[in-house]
Design an enzyme around this catalytic site. Sequence first.
Site, PDB file in Angstrom:
ATOM      1  N   CYS A 115      10.425  52.481  21.869  1.00  0.00           N
ATOM      2  CA  CYS A 115      11.027  52.003  20.616  1.00  0.00           C
ATOM      3  C   CYS A 115      12.041  53.000  20.069  1.00  0.00           C
ATOM      4  O   CYS A 115      13.095  52.612  19.573  1.00  0.00           O
ATOM      5  CB  CYS A 115       9.951  51.729  19.569  1.00  0.00           C
ATOM      6  SG  CYS A 115       8.890  50.330  19.974  1.00  0.00           S
ATOM      7  N   THR A 116      11.730  54.280  20.173  1.00  0.00           N
ATOM      8  CA  THR A 116      12.662  55.305  19.715  1.00  0.00           C
ATOM      9  C   THR A 116      13.947  55.237  20.527  1.00  0.00           C
ATOM     10  O   THR A 116      15.050  55.233  19.963  1.00  0.00           O
ATOM     11  CB  THR A 116      12.024  56.706  19.795  1.00  0.00           C
ATOM     12  OG1 THR A 116      10.885  56.726  18.931  1.00  0.00           O
ATOM     13  CG2 THR A 116      13.005  57.784  19.370  1.00  0.00           C
TER      14      THR A 116
END
Length: 148
Positions: A44-45
């Site tokens: 997600c980052t």
Amino acid sequence: MIAENTKAPAFTLPDSDGKMVSLSEFIGKKVLLIFYPGDDTPVCTAQLCDYRNNVTEFTKRGIVVLGISSDSVESHKKFGEKHQLPFTLLSDTKKSTAKAYDALGFLGMSQRAYVMIDELGEVVLSYSDLLPITYQPMRDLLAKIDAA
């Protein structure tokens, strides 16, 4: 995922400062909703930093980017500041917006997905990655947006 060529479901969610944000505020603008499983997780980052790194591509196309996950307002604030995300993160703790957009996975977590909404509030693109450990390359997304 929500079907293309349908009306985008209305929602109101808090941003990372606790301010309530409604989809209706963006009528007349294109909106890209980015659904993602969680703040500060490796994939997600990388995904949201890829959007950050390409934010000018969205801006020059007149697109407002909104990230949505079930993480808290506080989590979004830390995550957005840590990675200098130049777009709004919305907290969908009850997962009602993810449900409305059919963006929940089988484990009850948000899928890694996006929904493009046009100026009239119609869904013009919707996409979900089948595997939650990957995400669609940015060039593919931009090509789809340009073709829509």
